[in-house]
Design an enzyme around this catalytic site. Structure first.
Site, short mmCIF file in Angstrom:
data_model
loop_
_atom_site.label_atom_id
_atom_site.label_comp_id
_atom_site.label_asym_id
_atom_site.label_seq_id
_atom_site.Cartn_x
_atom_site.Cartn_y
_atom_site.Cartn_z
N HIS A 330 -47.94 -12.58 13.58
CA HIS A 330 -48.04 -12.68 15.00
C HIS A 330 -48.25 -14.04 15.61
O HIS A 330 -49.22 -14.56 14.95
CB HIS A 330 -48.67 -11.53 15.41
CG HIS A 330 -48.59 -11.38 17.21
ND1 HIS A 330 -48.83 -12.13 18.14
CD2 HIS A 330 -47.81 -10.43 17.65
CE1 HIS A 330 -48.70 -11.62 19.09
NE2 HIS A 330 -47.95 -10.61 18.96
N ASP A 387 -45.34 -3.29 15.59
CA ASP A 387 -43.90 -2.90 15.34
C ASP A 387 -43.80 -2.46 13.92
O ASP A 387 -42.76 -1.58 13.67
CB ASP A 387 -42.90 -4.21 15.43
CG ASP A 387 -42.59 -4.75 16.77
OD1 ASP A 387 -42.68 -3.79 17.59
OD2 ASP A 387 -42.52 -5.70 17.25
N1 ACO Z 1 -42.64 -13.18 6.44
C1 ACO Z 1 -42.92 -14.14 5.54
N2 ACO Z 1 -43.56 -15.23 5.83
C2 ACO Z 1 -43.92 -15.66 7.03
C3 ACO Z 1 -43.76 -14.33 8.07
C4 ACO Z 1 -43.09 -13.03 7.54
N3 ACO Z 1 -43.05 -12.02 8.48
N4 ACO Z 1 -44.06 -14.71 9.29
C5 ACO Z 1 -44.55 -16.13 9.03
N5 ACO Z 1 -44.39 -16.35 7.77
C6 ACO Z 1 -44.81 -17.77 7.33
C7 ACO Z 1 -43.78 -18.69 7.66
O1 ACO Z 1 -42.61 -18.86 6.68
C8 ACO Z 1 -44.53 -19.99 7.83
O2 ACO Z 1 -44.86 -20.36 6.28
P1 ACO Z 1 -45.16 -21.84 5.99
O3 ACO Z 1 -46.15 -22.40 6.93
O4 ACO Z 1 -45.48 -22.04 4.40
O5 ACO Z 1 -43.89 -22.68 6.49
C9 ACO Z 1 -45.91 -19.38 8.31
O6 ACO Z 1 -46.12 -17.96 7.79
C10 ACO Z 1 -46.10 -19.69 9.71
O7 ACO Z 1 -44.79 -18.94 10.39
P2 ACO Z 1 -44.31 -19.18 11.72
O8 ACO Z 1 -43.00 -18.78 11.91
O9 ACO Z 1 -44.43 -20.59 12.15
O10 ACO Z 1 -45.30 -18.32 12.72
P3 ACO Z 1 -45.18 -18.04 14.10
O11 ACO Z 1 -46.54 -18.01 14.75
O12 ACO Z 1 -44.61 -19.35 14.95
O13 ACO Z 1 -44.30 -16.98 14.30
C11 ACO Z 1 -43.66 -14.67 14.03
C12 ACO Z 1 -44.77 -15.52 14.58
C13 ACO Z 1 -42.43 -15.08 14.89
C14 ACO Z 1 -44.17 -13.16 14.73
C15 ACO Z 1 -43.47 -14.41 12.63
O14 ACO Z 1 -44.51 -14.08 12.21
C16 ACO Z 1 -42.33 -13.67 12.19
O15 ACO Z 1 -41.28 -13.95 12.30
N6 ACO Z 1 -42.63 -12.25 11.66
C17 ACO Z 1 -41.71 -11.35 11.58
C18 ACO Z 1 -40.86 -10.87 12.70
C19 ACO Z 1 -41.99 -9.91 13.57
O16 ACO Z 1 -42.53 -8.97 13.09
N7 ACO Z 1 -41.93 -10.14 14.94
C20 ACO Z 1 -42.86 -9.13 15.75
C21 ACO Z 1 -43.84 -9.91 16.24
S1 ACO Z 1 -44.87 -8.90 17.52
C22 ACO Z 1 -43.73 -8.78 18.90
O17 ACO Z 1 -43.29 -9.70 19.16
C23 ACO Z 1 -44.06 -7.58 19.85
#
Ligand code: ACO
Length: 468
Positions: A330, A387
């Site tokens: 998140h 979620d």
């Molecule tokens: N699975 C694997 N790796 C992940 C995940 C995941 N679900 N989420 C983040 N990471 C990793 C990224 O690859 C990144 O790794 P790195 O630093 O080695 O490059 C690091 O964690 C940071 O990720 P970001 O995408 O920069 O984090 P951000 O805070 O921008 O994104 C987000 C948050 C979009 C929710 C992300 O965690 C994601 O895509 N999760 C899966 C989708 C999801 O469940 N979304 C629902 C959110 S809740 C809502 O909106 C109601």
């Protein structure tokens, strides 16, 4: 040379509510210790900027306000806005480190336990919990305005083969008009949304439109439209009604998330708040946001059995693989998502009351355990979000995965309305971020007949190598 930002910190903090009017801030200098000094090391120019405090001890913010003078030619760059507060708001407070979520100061745990969605929607709009009489008036108003006009029904039928998110976005757009002539005040969207979402479900599965039964309470009215047969027969189940009500409460608001920010951006242009809500619905759809609940279920289906979990965890960690563990991570919550805790406990309750043995829940639990012990997820603070579990409950209730995000929206409408009402008529400027331009410098137009000879002008599309 020193450039002072206009307005004292007292001026700005006194006007802490949303919609402060920067044009009224008088030019004063000297913010004392509540300030930062920005220094351009190329020129030595300095600007003193006030620091504004959150009422709850949340992040303080540097007020860029009207950064001017020598700093006119400097902007800040913050893609995705992780370090930027876009507005001042009094609705919802989140502390992502501590897993705190409060609507108008009330902890989400208490609201989920003791409140109803109607009460929560009233609280989000009005800022205070309703008295018994106020709640009764509000519930009656929500029943009175639950109908939608015929053209909205036509839109739902016309789009019956599309994803339900497209259906509800189009149906809400069909309610919009030119602001302020619009016939639908924003809060009537709380009344109409169940009719739109439930009938998107009915019509997409081939059933006929059903009018809202105004004698039923709000959440039961929604479930009735979702599941009643064509003669209106539906056996209500209090456990399911309560579970659905809690899902609505948990999703009701989440401060400046992507969809609410989108709605606030659209309304800042002077557009009808109703069409701004439709824009928010579109932003909610994406799998990184509200679409994650559908994506979680599809992912659990793809994993299929517990023994395949390590393979998928390895894929999620592989930077050459775009696969992510849906429902994990998140932008704001970096320890736990308080909504996930509440809904996880609730998933057990609903499944046992329905006598559902869901293999997907076993996979979800195992996945959670493995991921929580894995260094990759620990280092990046990736925890299950709301979620991750909501889809399990909705599936047990017989909703198909493509209805999960519309149901999220059904709850989120309460927050979207509160944000629209906070912004409309207030002097927040039109949302218009700057950019860092790194494209070509100015160059002269090249006539068609000279383009083959011009260096860098011949771009061969991948699928047309014969053009080389
Ligand atoms: N699975 C694997 N790796 C992940 C995940 C995941 N679900 N989420 C983040 N990471 C990793 C990224 O690859 C990144 O790794 P790195 O630093 O080695 O490059 C690091 O964690 C940071 O990720 P970001 O995408 O920069 O984090 P951000 O805070 O921008 O994104 C987000 C948050 C979009 C929710 C992300 O965690 C994601 O895509 N999760 C899966 C989708 C999801 O469940 N979304 C629902 C959110 S809740 C809502 O909106 C109601």
């Amino acid at each position: 040379m020193s450039e002072k930002n206009p307005g004292s910190v007292e001026d700005r903090q006194a006007d802490h509510g949303a919609g402060r009017d920067y044009s009224q801030v008088t030019t004063k200098v000297g913010y004392g210790p509540n300030s930062v000094t920005l220094r351009d090391n190329r020129t030595g120019a300095e600007a003193e900027l006030p620091i504004l405090s959150s009422s709850t001890g949340g992040f303080d913010v540097i007020d860029l306000g009207r950064l001017s003078g020598d700093f006119n030619r400097l902007k800040t760059l913050d893609p995705g806005y992780p370090h930027t507060a876009s507005t001042v708001s009094n609705i919802t407070y989140i502390d992502g480190e501590q897993g705190i979520l409060q609507y108008r100061g009330y902890p989400i745990e208490q609201l989920a336990e003791q409140s109803t969605f109607m009460e929560t929607a009233y609280l989000l709009r009005e800022g205070e919990l309703p008295t018994k009489d106020q709640l009764a008036v509000f519930e009656q108003e929500m029943a009175d305005h639950a109908n939608v006009p015929d053209d909205v029904v036509d839109v739902l039928y016309a789009m019956r083969n599309k994803h339900p998110m497209a259906m509800i976005s189009a149906a809400v757009t069909a309610l919009a008009d030119e602001h302020p002539q619009s016939q639908v005040p924003p809060h009537h969207m709380i009344a109409k949304m169940p009719t739109i979402v439930a009938n998107a479900f009915r019509i997409s599965r081939g059933d006929d439109f059903m009018e809202p039964d105004k004698n039923r309470p709000y959440t039961e009215r929604f479930l009735h439209m979702c599941f009643a047969d064509d003669r209106g027969r539906y056996e209500s189940n209090p456990v399911l009604t309560e579970a659905m009500d809690k899902i609505f409460i948990l999703h009701a608001d989440h401060e400046q998330n992507a969809s609410t920010s989108t709605a606030r951006t659209v309304v800042s242009t002077g557009a009808d708040p109703v069409v701004a809500i439709a824009s928010g619905i579109n932003a909610l759809w994406g799998p990184k946001h509200g679409g994650a609940n559908q994506a979680v279920l599809l992912m659990l289906d793809e994993i299929g059995t517990v023994d395949r979990i390590p393979e998928f965890v390895a894929r999620a960690k592989d930077k050459d693989d775009s696969f992510r563990l849906m429902g994990f991570g998140h932008r704001i919550y970096k320890n736990f998502d308080p909504r996930a805790r509440i809904i996880k406990a609730h998933a057990d309750e609903v499944l046992s009351s329905l006598h559902v043995q869901d293999e997907k829940l076993a996979i979800a639990r195992e996945l959670e355990q493995i991921a929580l012990q894995d260094e990759y997820f620990i280092a990046r603070k990736l925890y299950p979000n709301v979620d991750f579990y909501s889809g399990i409950i909705l599936r047990a209730m017989n909703f198909p995965p493509n209805m999960f995000t519309p149901i999220f929206e059904q709850g989120r409408i309460a927050g979207q309305v509160a944000h629209m009402e906070e912004v409309v008529g207030k002097p927040d400027p039109i949302t218009r971020p700057y950019q860092l331009y790194q494209g070509p410098k100015k160059r002269d137009f090249v006539p068609m007949e000279r383009r083959d000879d011009e260096p860098g002008m011949t771009i061969v599309p991948d699928d047309h190598p014969e053009l080389v």
